[in-house]
Design an enzyme around this catalytic site. Structure first.
Site, PDB file in Angstrom:
ATOM      1  N   LYS A   1       0.797  -1.296  -0.510  1.00 41.89           N
ATOM      2  CA  LYS A   1      -0.359   0.041   0.251  1.00 41.89           C
ATOM      3  C   LYS A   1       0.933   1.284   0.386  1.00 41.89           C
ATOM      4  O   LYS A   1       0.908   2.535   0.087  1.00 41.89           O
ATOM      5  CB  LYS A   1      -0.835  -0.162   1.364  1.00 41.89           C
ATOM      6  CG  LYS A   1      -1.692  -1.436   1.575  1.00 41.89           C
ATOM      7  CD  LYS A   1      -2.780  -0.601   2.455  1.00 41.89           C
ATOM      8  CE  LYS A   1      -4.025  -2.394   2.565  1.00 41.89           C
ATOM      9  NZ  LYS A   1      -4.903  -2.483   3.779  1.00 41.89           N
TER      10      LYS A   1
ATOM     11  N   LYS B   1      -6.105 -11.208  -5.841  1.00 39.77           N
ATOM     12  CA  LYS B   1      -6.776 -11.407  -5.021  1.00 39.77           C
ATOM     13  C   LYS B   1      -8.160 -10.161  -5.761  1.00 39.77           C
ATOM     14  O   LYS B   1      -8.151  -9.564  -6.266  1.00 39.77           O
ATOM     15  CB  LYS B   1      -6.615 -11.335  -4.014  1.00 39.77           C
ATOM     16  CG  LYS B   1      -6.145 -10.173  -3.596  1.00 39.77           C
ATOM     17  CD  LYS B   1      -6.634 -10.110  -1.668  1.00 39.77           C
ATOM     18  CE  LYS B   1      -6.150  -8.537  -1.179  1.00 39.77           C
ATOM     19  NZ  LYS B   1      -5.472  -8.151   0.114  1.00 39.77           N
TER      20      LYS B   1
ATOM     21  N   LYS C   1     -11.089  -4.765  -2.967  1.00 38.30           N
ATOM     22  CA  LYS C   1     -12.080  -3.269  -3.247  1.00 38.30           C
ATOM     23  C   LYS C   1     -11.393  -2.750  -3.729  1.00 38.30           C
ATOM     24  O   LYS C   1     -11.968  -1.295  -4.725  1.00 38.30           O
ATOM     25  CB  LYS C   1     -11.818  -2.790  -1.556  1.00 38.30           C
ATOM     26  CG  LYS C   1     -13.398  -4.122  -1.399  1.00 38.30           C
ATOM     27  CD  LYS C   1     -12.915  -3.148  -0.077  1.00 38.30           C
ATOM     28  CE  LYS C   1     -13.989  -3.908   1.065  1.00 38.30           C
ATOM     29  NZ  LYS C   1     -13.741  -3.500   2.857  1.00 38.30           N
TER      30      LYS C   1
HETATM   31  P1  TYM Z   1     -10.927  -6.427   5.000  1.00 37.53           P
HETATM   32  O1  TYM Z   1     -12.061  -5.346   5.471  1.00 37.53           O
HETATM   33  O2  TYM Z   1     -10.157  -5.882   3.669  1.00 37.53           O
HETATM   34  O3  TYM Z   1     -11.554  -7.275   4.448  1.00 37.53           O
HETATM   35  C1  TYM Z   1     -12.929  -7.853   4.989  1.00 37.53           C
HETATM   36  C2  TYM Z   1     -12.223  -9.879   4.930  1.00 37.53           C
HETATM   37  O4  TYM Z   1     -12.360  -9.578   3.880  1.00 37.53           O
HETATM   38  C3  TYM Z   1     -11.220 -11.307   3.542  1.00 37.53           C
HETATM   39  N1  TYM Z   1     -10.877 -10.579   2.346  1.00 37.53           N
HETATM   40  C4  TYM Z   1     -10.958 -11.634   1.470  1.00 37.53           C
HETATM   41  N2  TYM Z   1     -10.983 -13.327   1.611  1.00 37.53           N
HETATM   42  C5  TYM Z   1     -11.273 -14.129   0.633  1.00 37.53           C
HETATM   43  N3  TYM Z   1     -10.379 -13.578  -0.856  1.00 37.53           N
HETATM   44  C6  TYM Z   1     -10.365 -12.087  -0.472  1.00 37.53           C
HETATM   45  N4  TYM Z   1      -9.964 -11.735  -2.109  1.00 37.53           N
HETATM   46  C7  TYM Z   1     -10.836 -11.162   0.193  1.00 37.53           C
HETATM   47  N5  TYM Z   1     -10.559  -9.651   0.378  1.00 37.53           N
HETATM   48  C8  TYM Z   1     -10.175  -9.396   1.473  1.00 37.53           C
HETATM   49  C9  TYM Z   1      -9.814 -10.619   4.480  1.00 37.53           C
HETATM   50  O5  TYM Z   1      -9.167 -11.706   4.785  1.00 37.53           O
HETATM   51  C10 TYM Z   1     -10.902  -9.989   5.521  1.00 37.53           C
HETATM   52  O6  TYM Z   1     -11.652 -11.427   6.406  1.00 37.53           O
HETATM   53  N6  TYM Z   1      -7.294  -5.657   8.537  1.00 37.53           N
HETATM   54  C11 TYM Z   1      -9.136  -6.330   8.556  1.00 37.53           C
HETATM   55  C12 TYM Z   1     -10.193  -5.502   9.267  1.00 37.53           C
HETATM   56  C13 TYM Z   1      -9.813  -6.126  10.856  1.00 37.53           C
HETATM   57  C14 TYM Z   1      -9.763  -6.489  11.175  1.00 37.53           C
HETATM   58  C15 TYM Z   1      -9.914  -6.594  12.805  1.00 37.53           C
HETATM   59  C16 TYM Z   1     -10.067  -8.177  10.188  1.00 37.53           C
HETATM   60  C17 TYM Z   1      -9.376  -4.765  11.804  1.00 37.53           C
HETATM   61  N7  TYM Z   1      -9.772  -5.630  12.321  1.00 37.53           N
HETATM   62  C18 TYM Z   1      -9.463  -7.675  12.960  1.00 37.53           C
HETATM   63  C19 TYM Z   1      -9.859  -9.569  11.986  1.00 37.53           C
HETATM   64  C20 TYM Z   1      -9.890  -8.783  13.516  1.00 37.53           C
HETATM   65  C21 TYM Z   1      -9.437  -5.792   6.759  1.00 37.53           C
HETATM   66  O7  TYM Z   1      -8.337  -4.789   6.680  1.00 37.53           O
HETATM   67  O8  TYM Z   1     -10.088  -6.707   5.923  1.00 37.53           O
END
Ligand code: TYM
Length: 334
Positions: free
Chosen positions: A111, A197, A200
């Site tokens: 990023k 992958k 968003k």
């Molecule tokens: P975020 O918002 O990017 O994504 C949310 C969840 O979706 C999963 N994910 C995917 N799984 C499979 N294939 C994909 N292409 C894909 N893209 C996203 C992510 O692995 C995630 O589980 N940092 C985290 C949010 C967060 C969090 C936490 C999660 C903040 N604090 C504490 C767990 C515990 C994030 O940005 O996810």
């Protein structure tokens, strides 16, 4: 009962990767666990954001959690920024986290390159905030997609360091969490490139299917998605990432087993498979979309869910925070 904690950022639309990698697994496991599921709105400002959209996206995501099937008897749903303990614990953990642990994080490096000169300190600190999100609730399991694995490892390193510095041997203050990463769906790939992958932040809308896409949009995206010239579809051939990805989507959304899908699709051409996948995706998302609309039409209900969630979350989080501060030697507030 074991506890689960997880969250999603309210940035843009939720896509099939978020659903299959995370939310669907929360829903499927929810009755076995005591679940704390939150909207990670503090994480949503680590990259430049639009203030006019933040609250709106927060409510949209809360409504989607419910529309996907989370129910309030098993799950506490809340907004990260409504529980100040998250930011407070982040500060305390910042002070024991070595800088190079953060500069080494893959997501930070990726990023940061994209942001160029505009990298805020928050982007670097993001995994410590994530560690705080987790540790405040002392969960047993953290269900996430594959891309969050490194952040979970860092969280575990922070726990060990904190306990080494401030806890008595055999009396840990912070609890070690385990990631819960399902094999299937943990890494849903882009529709325009089966080696990247689904994300968003991909500039191409055609690369992802969003949970709120209309039937026409879904049909168009699948029609245009990348395929290969080979006839017959197969799983697990590294030469054919698109085939593996699209079959996996079909398998997960149709509820069929891998064997069933293999038999059904091994002789199919793409022209036959694509309409089948389109119909399956549309049918799987339809009930979620209908429920979403109904929930969005009842703002009072959504507010009451989040108000209630905040109180339940705060009760747990504040207790852990107090324990951490006591271990670090802080005076009690007067
Ligand atoms: P975020 O918002 O990017 O994504 C949310 C969840 O979706 C999963 N994910 C995917 N799984 C499979 N294939 C994909 N292409 C894909 N893209 C996203 C992510 O692995 C995630 O589980 N940092 C985290 C949010 C967060 C969090 C936490 C999660 C903040 N604090 C504490 C767990 C515990 C994030 O940005 O996810």
């Amino acid at each position: 009962r074991q506890r689960v904690l997880s969250g999603v950022q309210p940035t843009g639309n939720l896509h099939l990767g978020n659903y299959l990698g995370a939310i669907r697994n929360w829903v499927e496991g929810q009755s076995q666990y005591d679940n704390f599921l939150f909207i990670a709105d503090l994480h949503a400002v680590t990259l430049p954001h639009n203030p006019a959209e933040l609250a709106k996206n927060t409510y949209t995501l809360a409504a989607l959690y419910l529309a996907c099937g989370l129910d309030l008897t098993h799950s506490t749903i809340f907004v990260q920024s409504h529980v100040p303990a998250h930011t407070e614990l982040t500060w305390l953990l910042n002070c024991i986290t070595p800088l190079n642990w953060l500069t080494d994080m893959i997501q930070f490096k990726e990023k940061a390159v994209k942001q160029g000169e505009n990298v805020g300190v928050g982007l670097l600190d993001y995994p410590v905030l994530m560690a705080s999100d987790i540790l405040l609730y002392e969960p047993d399991k953290v269900p996430v997609g594959e891309d969050q694995k490194q952040h979970l490892e860092l969280t575990r390193d922070i726990v060990n360091r904190f306990n080494y510095l401030f806890a008595k041997p055999d009396q840990p203050v912070l609890k070690l969490p385990e990631p819960l990463i399902r094999k299937e769906g943990a890494r849903v790939m882009s529709l325009t490139d089966g080696t990247k992958k689904m994300s968003k932040s991909d500039p191409s809308e055609l690369s992802r299917i969003n949970l709120l896409d209309s039937a026409d949009e879904i049909a168009k995206k699948i029609k245009k998605c990348k395929t290969d010239p080979t006839r017959g579809l197969e799983f697990d051939n590294p030469e054919r990432p698109e085939s593996n990805n699209l079959l996996t989507l079909y398998m997960l959304l149709s509820g069929k087993t891998k064997e069933e899908v293999t038999t059904e699709c091994q002789d199919m051409g793409w022209g036959q498979f694509k309409p089948l996948l389109t119909e399956t995706v549309i049918n799987a998302l339809k009930p979620i979309q209908e429920k979403y609309q109904a929930i969005m039409d009842d703002r009072g209900y959504l507010e009451s869910v989040l108000r209630h969630g905040k109180h339940k979350a705060e009760a747990v989080a504040n207790q852990t925070l107090a324990k951490v501060k006591a271990a670090m030697g802080y005076s009690t507030p007067l």
